[in-house]
Design an enzyme around this catalytic site. Structure first.
Site, PDB file in Angstrom:
ATOM      1  N   TYR A 487       0.844  -1.200   0.000  1.00 51.30           N
ATOM      2  CA  TYR A 487       0.000   0.000   0.000  1.00 51.30           C
ATOM      3  C   TYR A 487       0.881   1.253   0.000  1.00 51.30           C
ATOM      4  CZ  TYR A 487      -3.808   3.209   0.973  1.00 51.30           C
ATOM      5  OH  TYR A 487      -4.718   4.242   0.882  1.00 51.30           O
ATOM      6  N   SER A 568      -6.417   0.892  -4.405  1.00 47.48           N
ATOM      7  CA  SER A 568      -6.515   2.324  -4.156  1.00 47.48           C
ATOM      8  C   SER A 568      -5.134   2.955  -4.311  1.00 47.48           C
ATOM      9  CB  SER A 568      -7.121   2.569  -2.770  1.00 47.48           C
ATOM     10  OG  SER A 568      -7.581   3.886  -2.649  1.00 47.48           O
ATOM     11  N   ASP A 659     -17.804   3.358  -7.801  1.00 47.58           N
ATOM     12  CA  ASP A 659     -16.677   3.829  -6.990  1.00 47.58           C
ATOM     13  C   ASP A 659     -16.612   5.348  -7.104  1.00 47.58           C
ATOM     14  OD1 ASP A 659     -14.345   4.418  -5.686  1.00 47.58           O
ATOM     15  OD2 ASP A 659     -13.135   2.884  -6.679  1.00 47.58           O
ATOM     16  N   HIS A 701     -15.840   1.360  -4.042  1.00 50.31           N
ATOM     17  CA  HIS A 701     -14.412   1.319  -3.736  1.00 50.31           C
ATOM     18  C   HIS A 701     -14.033   0.086  -2.928  1.00 50.31           C
ATOM     19  CE1 HIS A 701     -10.562   3.286  -3.850  1.00 50.31           C
ATOM     20  NE2 HIS A 701     -10.427   3.232  -2.542  1.00 50.31           N
TER      21      HIS A 701
END
Length: 731
Positions: A487, A568, A659, A701
């Site tokens: 991430y 993301s 999203d 999302h």
């Protein structure tokens, strides 16, 4: 590749119109944007493009032999009872529970921990396909009312309703245009504070979940039960700062309302307060008046984060990173707002993740130590250490307790523990962590697996932690398929957690699963976060690439058997790494990624991310962004390889039509660009690896996605991975 080689026939890729006239001038640099038309989700041309890509992807997935086996096995393991941490209001207990394959978790109520629980709210009755989710939930102090927010199809938009708990009847209250909000009840149970955006103009659609309009002018309101939303009191707004977002919290004693003001995603906020007990006519006195609440500014700059832990009347204790990148506890008396003192100083090594006040004057404090959790209790008044609460190596995902109660509940998980909820009586001389509930997964035997943590040297020598999960005793001969996840942004830490689908990969595909705790996250505090943001964002990619190289050099896998995955900001991560090192990976799974780094701030809540990324509107920051923006760095590796012949790895971009956090246009524009640059028949391309997208319908999302959609998506993406990595199924 088996039948995936059919994609070498480039005609199977849908034609996407290129508009060579569209682009922008960024500080003297012209940047073309030929697929800007893909930014309009309602355009027929865009819908046609999406339909054709969906058909293409389904034709590819039908060739993936493990797809149904994965779906069946993941479903089998998913079908187990799951519980969330119980919480208490008034004299009642509440908790969420899923029997196994229910689309959404169900809210239960019970009089005490031994009595029979009853269903209070079942979101599964609100839609046939399970796509209506419970997004917000708040129970009044006297446990008479439940205010709950529902979202549809994964959108961030929420509609708030109210239920009378005693007879489970729904009140007429309906609040719309709610986004990025909490629900904070006043202690008289007459109403609650919440955040929303202005009512749209007539004929304008605001909360469908598919629109891309920028979210501006957030407002804080108070709603009186039994009244229309049009009668709500406007408590705070700031039209001079349209991008700011307002959060609210009523203190546990019910006396103060705290206003939290944020301008982006950095862990910094302003903090104002209003003494509710000092309003001459109460909140009712503001009805019909064009005046906001009389907030007092305690912290009026964005230099640090302040989160409330406890208050004794005007004396407040806060968790803060002010002059403490690993966080500390401080105290201030509102009567002397310039005099702040430390209660628990910053640790030299560990990050203070959270602190709550329970059992009168006890603190339960959660630390992160080398990405593993440690729990302490301390004295609120003095800060003195009392006890260390024993937990295994893993993640404390939540602690519930209140100052008026002596018990706490602790939620724990790890790579090999599906979940344990502990109950602890803090009144005891030596608090004991008693197992209250333990989640068991059928056919899962933790003794089959092993977890190691290693520290990898990044490009600049920084040591990067990485967890490696595998079957026990695997030979390090480079033969294993490997899934590397990351991430690296927004101060978010990736800590150990249980995943049914990853266990299935490890058991039945012989895969090694890894999490790299790269810079940009919060694993070592604010300095670690800042070392992977703004002008230093390249550190994130260097860290992740170094983790991949380590897995190859140590014999866990080899490039053609290595899949990278992220969502993301993590979708941005793996797409950028794919551009920078296409030779290093055998598969890329990029979920709901931020792919257009020059225009992300123009859609929905994207403007809040400039705190981590910067903004192309500024000359210097444009030059940071253009260097790694996934959309703008797709190149033909066979033209850059100094005689070496290699191509982009097989790639699946994942997005969803609702999203409204990272809007689908990011993935659609990157998809069209990759298919054109890499696979165009006009260029006689050697790219044979597939470039496809999984575009979900009635999904967003990620939050609120029903169980069946979670299972289906996992089966699709991991069967694609298994196919391109040539991973065989093992019973």
């Amino acid at each position: 590749m088996g039948s995936l080689s059919a994609l070498t026939e480039t005609s199977v890729y849908p034609e996407a119109r290129r508009d060579e006239t569209v682009g922008d001038d960024y500080h003297g640099v012209r940047v073309e944007d030929p697929y800007r038309w893909l930014e309009d989700p309602e355009a027929d041309e865009v819908k046609d493009f999406v339909d054709k890509q969906v058909q293409l992807t389904e034709s590819v997935l039908q060739t993936c032999e493990t797809r149904e086996k994965l779906r069946q096995q993941i479903t089998t393991l998913f079908d187990h009872p799951r519980y969330e941490i119980p919480f208490r209001r008034g004299d009642k207990y509440f908790y969420f529970h899923n029997t196994g394959l229910q689309a959404q978790n169900v809210l239960y109520i019970q009089d005490d921990l031994e009595s029979k629980a009853e269903v209070l709210l079942d979101p599964n009755t609100l839609s046939e396909d399970g796509t209506v989710a419970l997004n917000l939930c708040s129970i009044s102090e006297d446990a008479k009312y439940l205010a709950y927010g529902l979202s549809a199809s994964g959108s961030d938009w929420v509609t708030i309703n109210v239920m009378r708990i005693e007879d489970k009847t729904t009140e007429p209250d309906t609040l719309k245009w709610v986004k990025f909000s909490s629900i904070s009840w006043t202690h008289d149970s007459k109403g609650f504070f919440y955040g929303r955006y202005p009512k749209p103009n007539e004929g304008e659609e605001l909360d469908a979940g598919t629109e891309t309009n920028i979210n501006l002018n957030h407002e804080l309101y108070y709603h009186f039960l039994g009244t229309y939303q049009s009668e709500d009191i406007l408590c705070w707004r700031d039209p001079e700062h349209p991008k700011w977002i307002f959060g609210s919290q009523v203190t546990e004693d019910g006396k103060f309302l705290l206003l939290d003001i944020e301008e982006g995603c950095d862990p910094v906020n302003k903090l104002y307060y209003c003494d509710l007990s000092d309003l001459p006519k109460g909140l009712a006195g503001f009805k019909g008046e064009n005046v906001m609440l009389p907030f007092v500014k305690l912290v009026d700059n964005f230099d640090a984060s302040y989160r409330t832990v406890a208050n004794d009347d005007t004396i407040f204790t806060f968790l803060t990173n002010k002059d403490a990148p690993k966080y500390k506890l401080v105290r201030v008396d509102l009567k002397e707002p310039n005099l702040w003192t430390d209660v628990v100083p910053e640790s030299e090594r560990d990050v203070l993740e959270s602190a709550i006040c329970v059992n009168g004057n006890q603190l339960v404090m959660s630390y992160l130590s080398d990405v593993k959790y440690v729990l302490h209790t301390r004295n609120l008044k003095t800060g003195h250490f009392l006890h260390r609460l024993p937990i295994e190596i893993g993640t404390v995902y939540g602690v519930f307790g209140r100052r008026k109660h002596k018990e706490i509940f602790v939620g724990f998980t790890s790579f090999l523990s599906p979940g344990i909820i502990y109950q602890c009586n803090l009144d005891a001389d030596v608090p004991e962590m008693r197992i209250f509930r333990e989640i068991n997964v059928p056919w899962f035997d933790r003794t089959e697996f092993q977890v190691n943590q290693v520290f990898v040297s990044s490009k600049d020598g920084t040591k990067i932690p990485m967890f490696i999960v595998s079957k026990k005793g695997i030979p390090l001969d480079g033969s294993h398929p490997c899934l590397l996840y990351g991430y690296g942004g927004f101060n978010i830490s990736l800590t150990p957690s249980f995943s049914v689908s990853r266990i299935v990969l490890t058991r039945h595909l012989g895969a090694v699963f890894c999490i790299a705790n790269i810079r940009g996250g919060g694993e070592y505090g604010e300095e670690w976060h800042k070392a992977g943001s703004l002008s230093k964002k390249q550190n994130c990619f260097d860290d992740f690439i170094s983790a991949a190289e380590y897995l190859v050099s140590e014999g866990y896998t080899q490039p053609k058997r290595l899949c990278i995955e992220g969502g993301s900001n993590g979708g941005l991560l793996v797409a950028a790494c794919m551009n920078q090192r296409p030779d290093l990976f055998g598969c890329v799974l990029a979920h709901v990624g931020v792919m257009d780094m020059l225009r992300f701030h123009k859609f929905t809540i994207g403007h809040a991310w400039t705190s981590d990324y910067g903004c192309s509107d500024k000359d210097e920051e444009f030059h940071w962004l253009i260097k790694y923006s996934p959309l703008h760095n797709v190149k033909r590796p066979w033209e850059q390889s100094n005689g070496k012949s290699y191509q982009y790895p097989p790639t699946m971009l994942l997005t969803a039509d609702h999203d409204d956090r990272v809007v689908p246009l990011h993935s659609l524009k990157l998809l069209a660009t990759m298919q054109h640059v890499l696979c165009s028949s006009l260029e006689n391309s050697p790219q044979t690896n597939p470039i496809i997208a999984r575009i979900d319908r009635k999904a967003g999302h990620g939050a609120g996605r029903p169980t069946q959609k979670l299972i289906d998506e996992a089966a699709d993406r991991y069967s694609f991975m298994a196919k391109v990595l040539d991973a065989s199924w093992v019973q």
